[in-house]
Design a protein around this motif. Structure first.
Motif, PDB file in Angstrom:
ATOM      1  N   VAL A 103       0.834  -0.996   0.065  1.00 12.32           N
ATOM      2  CA  VAL A 103       0.023   0.017  -0.223  1.00 12.32           C
ATOM      3  C   VAL A 103       1.226   1.423   0.290  1.00 12.32           C
ATOM      4  CG1 VAL A 103      -1.441   1.411   1.213  1.00 12.32           C
ATOM      5  CG2 VAL A 103      -2.155  -1.269   1.171  1.00 12.32           C
ATOM      6  N   LEU A 104       2.271   1.097   0.442  1.00 16.45           N
ATOM      7  CA  LEU A 104       2.642   2.424   0.926  1.00 16.45           C
ATOM      8  C   LEU A 104       3.733   2.406  -0.355  1.00 16.45           C
ATOM      9  CD1 LEU A 104       4.191   2.271   4.588  1.00 16.45           C
ATOM     10  CD2 LEU A 104       2.519   3.363   3.806  1.00 16.45           C
ATOM     11  N   ARG A 105       4.400   2.015  -0.752  1.00 13.75           N
ATOM     12  CA  ARG A 105       4.962   2.286  -2.332  1.00 13.75           C
ATOM     13  C   ARG A 105       3.943   2.691  -3.067  1.00 13.75           C
ATOM     14  NH1 ARG A 105       5.633  -1.932  -5.769  1.00 13.75           N
ATOM     15  NH2 ARG A 105       4.793  -3.999  -5.226  1.00 13.75           N
ATOM     16  N   LEU A 106       2.279   1.377  -3.297  1.00 13.64           N
ATOM     17  CA  LEU A 106       2.013   2.318  -4.665  1.00 13.64           C
ATOM     18  C   LEU A 106       0.626   3.344  -3.836  1.00 13.64           C
ATOM     19  CD1 LEU A 106      -0.119  -1.375  -5.378  1.00 13.64           C
ATOM     20  CD2 LEU A 106       1.887   0.223  -7.005  1.00 13.64           C
ATOM     21  N   MET A 107       0.911   4.178  -3.098  1.00 11.18           N
ATOM     22  CA  MET A 107       0.333   5.428  -2.538  1.00 11.18           C
ATOM     23  C   MET A 107       1.659   6.685  -2.989  1.00 11.18           C
ATOM     24  SD  MET A 107      -2.561   5.170  -2.353  1.00 11.18           S
ATOM     25  CE  MET A 107      -3.459   3.286  -2.285  1.00 11.18           C
ATOM     26  N   GLY A 108       2.814   6.114  -3.538  1.00  7.74           N
ATOM     27  CA  GLY A 108       3.801   7.203  -3.522  1.00  7.74           C
ATOM     28  C   GLY A 108       4.848   7.483  -2.546  1.00  7.74           C
ATOM     29  N   VAL A 109       5.123   6.746  -1.372  1.00  4.69           N
ATOM     30  CA  VAL A 109       5.776   7.002   0.309  1.00  4.69           C
ATOM     31  C   VAL A 109       7.031   6.670  -1.111  1.00  4.69           C
ATOM     32  CG1 VAL A 109       6.156   6.337   2.308  1.00  4.69           C
ATOM     33  CG2 VAL A 109       3.727   6.687   1.795  1.00  4.69           C
ATOM     34  N   ASP A 110       8.037   7.742  -0.233  1.00  3.36           N
ATOM     35  CA  ASP A 110       9.675   7.101  -0.569  1.00  3.36           C
ATOM     36  C   ASP A 110      10.406   5.694  -0.307  1.00  3.36           C
ATOM     37  OD1 ASP A 110      10.297   9.393  -1.997  1.00  3.36           O
ATOM     38  OD2 ASP A 110       9.645  10.358   0.028  1.00  3.36           O
TER      39      ASP A 110
ATOM     40  N   ALA B 154       2.875   9.758   6.033  1.00  2.00           N
ATOM     41  CA  ALA B 154       3.976   8.577   5.281  1.00  2.00           C
ATOM     42  C   ALA B 154       4.964   9.273   4.375  1.00  2.00           C
ATOM     43  CB  ALA B 154       3.973   7.323   4.319  1.00  2.00           C
ATOM     44  N   ILE B 155       3.917  10.724   3.845  1.00  2.00           N
ATOM     45  CA  ILE B 155       5.254  11.279   3.345  1.00  2.00           C
ATOM     46  C   ILE B 155       5.426  12.693   3.860  1.00  2.00           C
ATOM     47  CG2 ILE B 155       4.262  10.678   1.339  1.00  2.00           C
ATOM     48  CD1 ILE B 155       2.197  12.866   0.816  1.00  2.00           C
TER      49      ILE B 155
ATOM     50  N   ARG C 121       3.562   8.458  -8.626  1.00  2.45           N
ATOM     51  CA  ARG C 121       2.191   7.442  -7.988  1.00  2.45           C
ATOM     52  C   ARG C 121       1.515   8.394  -6.554  1.00  2.45           C
ATOM     53  NH1 ARG C 121       5.313   2.041  -6.448  1.00  2.45           N
ATOM     54  NH2 ARG C 121       4.802   0.811  -8.910  1.00  2.45           N
ATOM     55  N   ARG C 122       2.705   9.649  -6.079  1.00  2.00           N
ATOM     56  CA  ARG C 122       1.283  10.555  -6.021  1.00  2.00           C
ATOM     57  C   ARG C 122       0.595  11.346  -6.669  1.00  2.00           C
ATOM     58  NH1 ARG C 122       6.486  12.866  -1.997  1.00  2.00           N
ATOM     59  NH2 ARG C 122       7.331  10.951  -1.767  1.00  2.00           N
TER      60      ARG C 122
ATOM     61  N   PRO D 181       8.001   7.263  -6.439  1.00  2.00           N
ATOM     62  CA  PRO D 181       6.594   7.117  -5.860  1.00  2.00           C
ATOM     63  C   PRO D 181       6.210   8.827  -6.144  1.00  2.00           C
ATOM     64  CG  PRO D 181       9.042   7.362  -4.792  1.00  2.00           C
ATOM     65  CD  PRO D 181       8.919   6.721  -6.254  1.00  2.00           C
TER      66      PRO D 181
ATOM     67  N   PRO E 207      -0.713   6.751   4.438  1.00  2.00           N
ATOM     68  CA  PRO E 207      -0.168   7.419   2.955  1.00  2.00           C
ATOM     69  C   PRO E 207       0.718   8.839   3.555  1.00  2.00           C
ATOM     70  CG  PRO E 207      -1.921   6.627   2.273  1.00  2.00           C
ATOM     71  CD  PRO E 207      -2.819   6.382   3.648  1.00  2.00           C
TER      72      PRO E 207
ATOM     73  N   GLN F  67      -4.991  12.418  -1.636  1.00  2.00           N
ATOM     74  CA  GLN F  67      -3.655  12.981  -2.446  1.00  2.00           C
ATOM     75  C   GLN F  67      -4.190  14.278  -3.319  1.00  2.00           C
ATOM     76  OE1 GLN F  67      -0.022  11.470  -2.027  1.00  2.00           O
ATOM     77  NE2 GLN F  67      -0.596   9.202  -2.043  1.00  2.00           N
TER      78      GLN F  67
ATOM     79  N   TYR G 233      11.520   5.702   3.789  1.00  2.00           N
ATOM     80  CA  TYR G 233      10.615   5.698   5.084  1.00  2.00           C
ATOM     81  C   TYR G 233      10.268   4.067   4.686  1.00  2.00           C
ATOM     82  CZ  TYR G 233       6.780   6.817   7.948  1.00  2.00           C
ATOM     83  OH  TYR G 233       5.500   6.458   9.132  1.00  2.00           O
TER      84      TYR G 233
ATOM     85  N   ILE H 263      -4.400   4.750  -6.474  1.00  2.00           N
ATOM     86  CA  ILE H 263      -5.113   3.734  -7.090  1.00  2.00           C
ATOM     87  C   ILE H 263      -5.546   2.474  -6.599  1.00  2.00           C
ATOM     88  CG2 ILE H 263      -3.435   1.810  -7.935  1.00  2.00           C
ATOM     89  CD1 ILE H 263      -1.127   2.805  -7.952  1.00  2.00           C
TER      90      ILE H 263
END
Lengths: 286, 227
Positions: free
Chosen positions: A192-199, B105-106, B77-78, B74, B102, B153, A202, B82
């Motif tokens: 989930v984190l990586r598909l939501m664009g989390v670095d 996390a950012i 994807r932001r 990343p 998420p 987002q 992190y 999805i």
């Protein structure tokens, strides 16, 4: 952000359960062995240094050499700190006071000069230079004890390093497996984190922090028995053989335990960090 | 907004996509339809850079994502949301926490997160379920939380891969209507589905794929008409 990272790390450690205890126990054992070898090596180094510092060497001269002129030459040599001239006639006279010796017996003692150098590093070079001088029959110093200490230290370092490397490898493998378990249990979350664009950092960060946590805890646990052993050893040594120990050792012991702790901390971070990096590279797809 | 130019994708000598080209403009809604193995999900994975094409180019917002370095993924994807068939909600987090996760996390500000999450939950009509855990939600509600997480987002593109695959027809209709509402707010939406009934009712653009090739692309089509 830092708070979130620490929070995630704490959660990962909690998820790890008993496998954390296994990693910390083994890492503590590795650091304990490593620390013990370090501690003994440092101690032997200091003893060896102190012995060398306090050691003098003696020059024995042939009968045809003028001891006073020879002593003047030695006194002018660099790094010579102090000399003591012992005339063979005076020495023979003193000797005869303690032992009953026939008057006809010829004086067998040579003229002797005791020399002390300013630094131990210059001892060997000074001896070599003196040995080349004319009229020198022999030079006497005590490399035996030092040689034994150094040999024992080297042996201990070799065995200790071997055991520590073996256990370090085991620790790397076990840490990697623990992190693998954490990655597996967080698989959905990581996706989930990586598909939501989390670095990337992190996601990897808490796993690496987990390794650092293991290292801090293991080195702190390891230093306790090492410190106890250390104190016990020096107190016992001072009480029993303190008179023959070189001076200045207690000061060394207090300051070096902190240095050993820092070394253990860094070694622990390298070992468990390697396990974490290995595991995240192998199992974490970002 | 989205442009695929002569894209081919081969997995172990199996051709998943064969010379596929199409374009979706900003603010459009399009359905990728076709039987299982037609290549719908492969196109979705190419769009969010989970895969790279064997040949051809994939553009999202004028960026060639097939050549995008890993470090930039990343950021790409932001800019998109999805939605997954299996929702991918974290069971130990409430609806609010799932949507907010998420954003934490950012490194977004806590007040901003609160504002955004409430806004997203409002769009999917789930503000009253903010503190509920996924296990106490119905399938449709879980998918709505998944959609809230995807739009939180403020993405310009929403990608939904079989969003109604695990849902009953009534709930599926709700989800499709929700996706249409999000599209009407200006977000480009692309949905991969094999739900014939829903696609027919929507009367929107339909791109039909079979065996990795586009066999039709109709502006206001129906699934049934394509087969």
């Amino acid at each position: 952000m830092a708070y979130r990272m620490i929070y995630e790390t704490a959660q990962d450690i909690w998820r790890g359960g008993w496998s954390n205890c296994v990693v910390i126990s083994i890492l503590t054992s590795v650091l304990l062995i490593f620390g013990f070898v370090l501690q003994v090596s440092f101690g032997l180094n200091v003893i060896s240094q102190k012995l060398t510092d306090q050691m003098e060497f003696s020059i024995y001269l042939s009968g045809d050499v003028d001891i006073k002129n020879f002593a003047l030459k030695i006194g002018k040599m660099p790094y010579v700190n102090r000399i003591e001239v012992i005339d063979k006639d005076i020495a023979w006279h003193e000797f005869k006071k303690n032992f009953t010796i026939d008057e006809d017996f010829q004086n067998p003692l040579p003229d002797t000069i005791h020399v002390r150098v300013s630094r131990s590093d210059y001892l060997k070079s000074t001896i070599t230079a003196v040995r080349k001088m004319q009229g020198v029959i022999d030079i006497n110093y005590a490399p035996g004890v030092l040689g034994f200490i150094n040999k024992f230290r080297n042996f201990l370092q070799l065995i200790g390093a071997g055991i520590a490397i073996l256990l370090a490898f085991v620790t790397v493998v076990i840490t990697a497996n623990t992190i693998h378990l954490v990655i597996h249990s967080r698989q959905n979350e990581i996706e989930v984190l990586r598909l939501m664009g989390v670095d990337d950092w992190y996601i990897r960060g808490p796993l690496i922090l987990q390794g650092i946590f293991y290292a801090v805890l293991a080195s702190t646990i390891a230093i306790v028995p090492l410190f106890t052993l250390h104190t016990f050893f020096w107190e016992t040594a001072q009480n029993s053989i303190g008179s023959v120990l070189p001076t200045g050792l207690p000061q060394y012991s207090a300051s070096n335990i902190l240095r050993i702790y820092y070394i253990l901390l860094v070694a622990g971070i390298i070992v468990s960090g390697s396990g974490c990096i290995w595991s995240t590279r192998k199992y974490l797809k970002i | 907004m989205i442009q695929l130019i002569n894209v081919t994708k081969i997995y172990n000598e199996l051709k998943a996509l064969d010379d596929v080209s199409f374009e979706i403009t900003q603010g459009e809604i399009a359905f990728l339809v076709g039987p299982s193995g037609a290549g719908k999900s492969t196109i979705m994975r190419l769009l969010y850079r989970e895969e790279k094409p064997t040949s051809g180019q994939v553009f999202v917002s004028n960026v060639d994502v097939s050549r995008l370095p890993n470090s930039q993924t990343p950021l790409l994807r932001r800019r998109m949301g999805i939605v997954f068939q299996d929702f991918k909600l974290l069971p130990n987090k409430t609806s609010y926490e799932n949507v907010a996760y998420p954003l934490y996390a950012i490194g977004m500000d806590r007040n901003e997160i609160k504002k955004r999450v409430h806004g997203a939950l409002k769009v999917v009509s789930l503000t009253n379920k903010a503190n509920d855990f996924p296990k106490s939600l119905s399938g449709g509600e879980r998918q709505r939380v998944g959609i809230a997480r995807a739009i939180v987002q403020g993405p310009s593109l929403l990608i939904a891969d079989e969003p109604t695959g695990n849902l009953d027809p009534v709930t599926s209709m709700e989800i499709f209507q929700l996706l249409e509402r999000i599209n009407q707010r200006g977000t480009t939406v692309i949905v991969a589905t094999h739900n014939q009934q829903m696609v027919d009712q929507m009367r929107k653009r339909v791109i039909n794929l079979i065996n990795g090739r586009i066999i039709s692309d109709v502006k206001t089509g129906t699934y049934t008409a394509q087969i």
